[in-house]
Scaffold this active site. Structure first.
Site, PDB file in Angstrom:
ATOM      1  N   ASN A  39     -24.019 -23.589  72.467  1.00  0.00           N
ATOM      2  CA  ASN A  39     -25.378 -23.035  72.373  1.00  0.00           C
ATOM      3  C   ASN A  39     -26.330 -24.028  71.710  1.00  0.00           C
ATOM      4  O   ASN A  39     -27.491 -24.148  72.118  1.00  0.00           O
ATOM      5  CB  ASN A  39     -25.367 -21.702  71.614  1.00  0.00           C
ATOM      6  N   ARG A  46     -18.549 -15.611  47.964  1.00  0.00           N
ATOM      7  CA  ARG A  46     -19.494 -15.588  49.081  1.00  0.00           C
ATOM      8  C   ARG A  46     -20.899 -15.955  48.586  1.00  0.00           C
ATOM      9  O   ARG A  46     -21.644 -16.668  49.249  1.00  0.00           O
ATOM     10  CB  ARG A  46     -19.490 -14.169  49.678  1.00  0.00           C
ATOM     11  N   LEU A  63     -23.023 -13.371  56.227  1.00  0.00           N
ATOM     12  CA  LEU A  63     -23.989 -13.850  55.240  1.00  0.00           C
ATOM     13  C   LEU A  63     -24.346 -12.746  54.251  1.00  0.00           C
ATOM     14  O   LEU A  63     -24.395 -11.561  54.610  1.00  0.00           O
ATOM     15  CB  LEU A  63     -25.246 -14.342  55.953  1.00  0.00           C
ATOM     16  N   ASN A  94     -29.840 -14.828  65.795  1.00  0.00           N
ATOM     17  CA  ASN A  94     -28.408 -14.972  66.110  1.00  0.00           C
ATOM     18  C   ASN A  94     -28.218 -14.739  67.604  1.00  0.00           C
ATOM     19  O   ASN A  94     -28.938 -13.947  68.210  1.00  0.00           O
ATOM     20  CB  ASN A  94     -27.609 -13.912  65.331  1.00  0.00           C
ATOM     21  N   HIS A 151     -25.290 -13.376  70.207  1.00  0.00           N
ATOM     22  CA  HIS A 151     -24.040 -12.620  70.148  1.00  0.00           C
ATOM     23  C   HIS A 151     -23.571 -12.326  71.576  1.00  0.00           C
ATOM     24  O   HIS A 151     -24.374 -11.936  72.424  1.00  0.00           O
ATOM     25  CB  HIS A 151     -24.260 -11.313  69.381  1.00  0.00           C
ATOM     26  N   THR A 188     -30.351  -9.133  60.320  1.00  0.00           N
ATOM     27  CA  THR A 188     -30.557  -8.302  59.137  1.00  0.00           C
ATOM     28  C   THR A 188     -29.231  -8.298  58.378  1.00  0.00           C
ATOM     29  O   THR A 188     -28.248  -8.899  58.836  1.00  0.00           O
ATOM     30  CB  THR A 188     -30.970  -6.868  59.534  1.00  0.00           C
ATOM     31  N   GLU A 198     -26.888  -6.251  58.014  1.00  0.00           N
ATOM     32  CA  GLU A 198     -25.721  -5.688  58.688  1.00  0.00           C
ATOM     33  C   GLU A 198     -25.314  -6.638  59.822  1.00  0.00           C
ATOM     34  O   GLU A 198     -26.193  -7.123  60.553  1.00  0.00           O
ATOM     35  CB  GLU A 198     -26.103  -4.340  59.294  1.00  0.00           C
ATOM     36  N   ASP A 210     -24.479  -8.279  63.202  1.00  0.00           N
ATOM     37  CA  ASP A 210     -24.778  -8.032  64.618  1.00  0.00           C
ATOM     38  C   ASP A 210     -25.691  -6.823  64.837  1.00  0.00           C
ATOM     39  O   ASP A 210     -25.615  -6.137  65.865  1.00  0.00           O
ATOM     40  CB  ASP A 210     -23.481  -7.889  65.442  1.00  0.00           C
ATOM     41  N   GLU A 255     -25.967 -16.980  77.694  1.00  0.00           N
ATOM     42  CA  GLU A 255     -26.372 -17.318  76.323  1.00  0.00           C
ATOM     43  C   GLU A 255     -27.188 -18.603  76.337  1.00  0.00           C
ATOM     44  O   GLU A 255     -28.192 -18.739  75.630  1.00  0.00           O
ATOM     45  CB  GLU A 255     -25.143 -17.507  75.416  1.00  0.00           C
TER      46      GLU A 255
HETATM   47  C1  GRF Z   1     -20.906 -17.754  71.415  1.00  0.00           C
HETATM   48  O1  GRF Z   1     -20.293 -16.898  72.345  1.00  0.00           O
HETATM   49  C2  GRF Z   1     -21.809 -16.992  70.486  1.00  0.00           C
HETATM   50  O2  GRF Z   1     -22.458 -15.921  71.111  1.00  0.00           O
HETATM   51  C3  GRF Z   1     -20.833 -16.474  69.464  1.00  0.00           C
HETATM   52  O3  GRF Z   1     -19.938 -17.537  69.278  1.00  0.00           O
HETATM   53  C4  GRF Z   1     -19.889 -18.341  70.442  1.00  0.00           C
HETATM   54  C5  GRF Z   1     -20.250 -19.726  70.027  1.00  0.00           C
HETATM   55  O4  GRF Z   1     -20.111 -20.656  71.075  1.00  0.00           O
HETATM   56  N1  GRF Z   1     -21.529 -16.018  68.289  1.00  0.00           N
HETATM   57  P1  GRF Z   1     -20.687 -22.121  70.908  1.00  0.00           P
HETATM   58  O5  GRF Z   1     -20.140 -22.674  69.605  1.00  0.00           O
HETATM   59  O6  GRF Z   1     -22.194 -22.046  70.897  1.00  0.00           O
HETATM   60  O7  GRF Z   1     -20.169 -22.877  72.087  1.00  0.00           O
END
Ligand code: GRF
Length: 218
Positions: free
Chosen positions: A15, A66, A94, A108, A110, A142, A144, A146, A175
């Site tokens: 990503n 943490r 976090l 984020n 997800h 936020t 919580e 995801d 993504e």
């Molecule tokens: C992705 O599927 C993202 O949505 C999730 O972890 C994965 C990360 O993939 N949170 P990359 O490291 O971006 O290839």
């Protein structure tokens, strides 16, 4: 002025790679200026170095709590002076203090259609449930995990012969489209928060529904 993005990664970094690719377009309103990882061997760090992007490593294993880890992480992030912080496969939960520090400028990505399947193993769980649509979500973070106002989602069909890997690959390709788009909207000032809902100025909303299996295919 290009907006400055700091990306937090724990692994592969595909990503991050998609964001870097998108930002090569001269019309893109932002640049990835810093990558921070909690893992020294994260693939995302290699992608950053290959693109001459500054990196920091803040290892969670080096911190007793943490809170201590998040304080060190925040120091690295603050030093990078970001307009936007993006969690792209950052696999640490976090603290509320960290999330509050970057409220409204922390996104984020997800791999599910939230609020379905927060947490881990999203594709395995979606296949076990027999859902026909899977997908991904970009949302504001936020405290919580995801949960948080949703900026954009992409849905993909689940095929009869899918396994975890094939479904993950189809979702990941989305993504890589949705994250750079959401980041660009944010950086161009086109995102407005209305309570739990996000509005994106001048966004195209498709008319067609994605129906799976599609009756039209008969
Ligand atoms: C992705 O599927 C993202 O949505 C999730 O972890 C994965 C990360 O993939 N949170 P990359 O490291 O971006 O290839």
């Amino acid at each position: 002025m290009l907006k400055r993005i700091t990306v937090l990664v724990s692994g592969r970094g595909s990503n991050l790679g998609a964001l870097v690719e998108a930002s090569r377009d001269p019309r893109y309103p932002a640049a990835v200026t810093h990558v921070v990882s909690n893992k020294r061997d994260a693939g995302g760090l290699a992608i950053a170095r290959a693109n001459a992007i500054a990196t920091s490593v803040v290892e969670h294993t080096a911190h007793a709590t943490r809170e201590a880890f998040d304080a060190a992480l925040a120091a690295a992030v603050d030093a990078s002076e970001p307009d936007l912080v993006v969690l792209a496969g950052f696999m640490r939960v976090l603290t509320p203090a960290f999330v509050a520090r970057y409220a409204g400028r922390l996104l984020n990505v997800h791999p599910s259609l939230l609020p379905a399947y927060p947490g881990l193993h999203t594709h395995r769980r979606a296949l076990a449930d027999g859902v026909r649509l899977a997908g991904c979500t970009v949302h504001f973070v936020t405290s919580e995990v995801d949960v948080g106002p949703i900026v954009a989602q992409a849905a993909v069909p689940v095929r009869d012969d899918d396994d975890e890997d094939s479904l993950a690959a189809r979702v990941l390709a989305e993504e890589h489209r949705v994250l750079p788009a959401a980041v660009a909207w944010f950086c161009a000032g086109r995102i407005a928060l209305h309570g739990a809902r996000v509005r994106v100025q001048d966004a195209l909303i498709p008319q067609a529904a994605l129906v799976v299996p599609s009756p039209a295919a008969d």
